[in-house]
Design a protein around this motif. Structure first.
Motif, PDB file in Angstrom:
ATOM      1  N   TYR A  71       0.844  -1.191   0.000  1.00  0.00           N
ATOM      2  CA  TYR A  71       0.000   0.000   0.000  1.00  0.00           C
ATOM      3  C   TYR A  71       0.874   1.234   0.000  1.00  0.00           C
ATOM      4  O   TYR A  71       1.907   1.280   0.652  1.00  0.00           O
ATOM      5  CB  TYR A  71      -0.918   0.014   1.232  1.00  0.00           C
ATOM      6  N   ASN A  78      -5.806   9.523  -1.472  1.00  0.00           N
ATOM      7  CA  ASN A  78      -5.551   8.894  -2.766  1.00  0.00           C
ATOM      8  C   ASN A  78      -4.708   7.637  -2.578  1.00  0.00           C
ATOM      9  O   ASN A  78      -3.587   7.545  -3.072  1.00  0.00           O
ATOM     10  CB  ASN A  78      -4.850   9.885  -3.700  1.00  0.00           C
ATOM     11  N   LYS A  80      -3.195   3.964  -2.987  1.00  0.00           N
ATOM     12  CA  LYS A  80      -2.907   3.102  -4.141  1.00  0.00           C
ATOM     13  C   LYS A  80      -2.304   1.803  -3.627  1.00  0.00           C
ATOM     14  O   LYS A  80      -1.769   1.744  -2.523  1.00  0.00           O
ATOM     15  CB  LYS A  80      -1.883   3.754  -5.083  1.00  0.00           C
ATOM     16  N   GLU A  82       0.651  -0.632  -4.915  1.00  0.00           N
ATOM     17  CA  GLU A  82       1.733  -0.760  -5.886  1.00  0.00           C
ATOM     18  C   GLU A  82       1.998  -2.244  -6.095  1.00  0.00           C
ATOM     19  O   GLU A  82       2.324  -2.963  -5.154  1.00  0.00           O
ATOM     20  CB  GLU A  82       2.985  -0.057  -5.380  1.00  0.00           C
ATOM     21  N   LEU A 124       0.598   0.981 -10.459  1.00  0.00           N
ATOM     22  CA  LEU A 124      -0.201   1.488  -9.338  1.00  0.00           C
ATOM     23  C   LEU A 124      -1.681   1.247  -9.622  1.00  0.00           C
ATOM     24  O   LEU A 124      -2.180   1.581 -10.692  1.00  0.00           O
ATOM     25  CB  LEU A 124       0.041   2.986  -9.140  1.00  0.00           C
ATOM     26  N   ASP A 126      -5.611   1.860  -8.103  1.00  0.00           N
ATOM     27  CA  ASP A 126      -6.425   2.596  -7.126  1.00  0.00           C
ATOM     28  C   ASP A 126      -7.036   1.627  -6.135  1.00  0.00           C
ATOM     29  O   ASP A 126      -7.479   0.544  -6.498  1.00  0.00           O
ATOM     30  CB  ASP A 126      -7.555   3.364  -7.823  1.00  0.00           C
ATOM     31  N   CYS A 127      -7.104   2.036  -4.876  1.00  0.00           N
ATOM     32  CA  CYS A 127      -7.751   1.173  -3.890  1.00  0.00           C
ATOM     33  C   CYS A 127      -8.774   1.944  -3.069  1.00  0.00           C
ATOM     34  O   CYS A 127      -8.951   1.696  -1.887  1.00  0.00           O
ATOM     35  CB  CYS A 127      -6.743   0.455  -3.013  1.00  0.00           C
TER      36      CYS A 127
END
Length: 168
Positions: A71, A78, A80, A82, A124, A126-127
């Motif tokens: 993470y 924001n 992400k 990785e 990357l 998005d989470c």
């Protein structure tokens, strides 16, 4: 062996057009054997009838590729994930040509990019989610050895456990 074209007829491969020459080689299990009869001379080399050329078959299995996740926070609200693909112990003259990333539904997400270390490829994701969940990602990696693509679609897979993130 230079430019030109090739074709296979039974157990014989013909190399055509190398410096306007045609060369015939017999295919055996792991070698090509020069057939002097009907062949032109090899350009720039003195090759005798029956001389052998080893067929290079790199052995690369998916265990040489490890897909990891971590993470990362890129700015407030924001988050992400990785994804990092690490390649190890590739045979000499072999390299990763490209890495394609897919989700668990086989949807293409994008090409992974090499990090500063050429043996690590990153992407990357998005989470921003509203509930905890798991998602599976996999990569298909194309390996080149010299001028040829020897291995296509070496697969690596990872399941990422996403955490609920607060709304920004």
């Amino acid at each position: 062996m230079g430019g030109g074209d090739w074709k296979i007829d039974g157990d014989t491969v013909s190399l055509i057009g190398m410096v306007d020459k045609t060369i015939y080689l017999k295919i055996t299990d792991d070698t090509l054997v020069y057939i002097a009869e009907s062949s032109d001379e090899f350009p720039y080399m003195d090759i005798k009838d029956g001389e052998k050329f080893a067929i290079y078959r790199p052995e690369i299995s998916s265990d040489k590729f490890q897909l990891n996740s971590r993470y990362s926070e890129y700015g407030l609200g924001n988050p992400k994930v990785e994804l990092n693909l690490m390649a190890s112990e590739l045979p000499e003259f072999c390299y990763v040509e490209n890495v394609r990333l897919y989700d668990e539904d086989d949807n293409f997400i994008g090409m992974m990019s090499p990090a500063m270390d050429a043996d690590i490829w990153s992407y990357l994701v998005d989470c921003n989610i509203t509930e905890e969940c798991s998602k599976t990602y996999y990569t298909l990696t194309k390996i080149r050895c010299g001028q040829k693509t020897y291995l296509d679609d070496v697969r690596s897979e990872i399941t990422v456990n996403f955490k609920v993130t607060p709304a920004p």
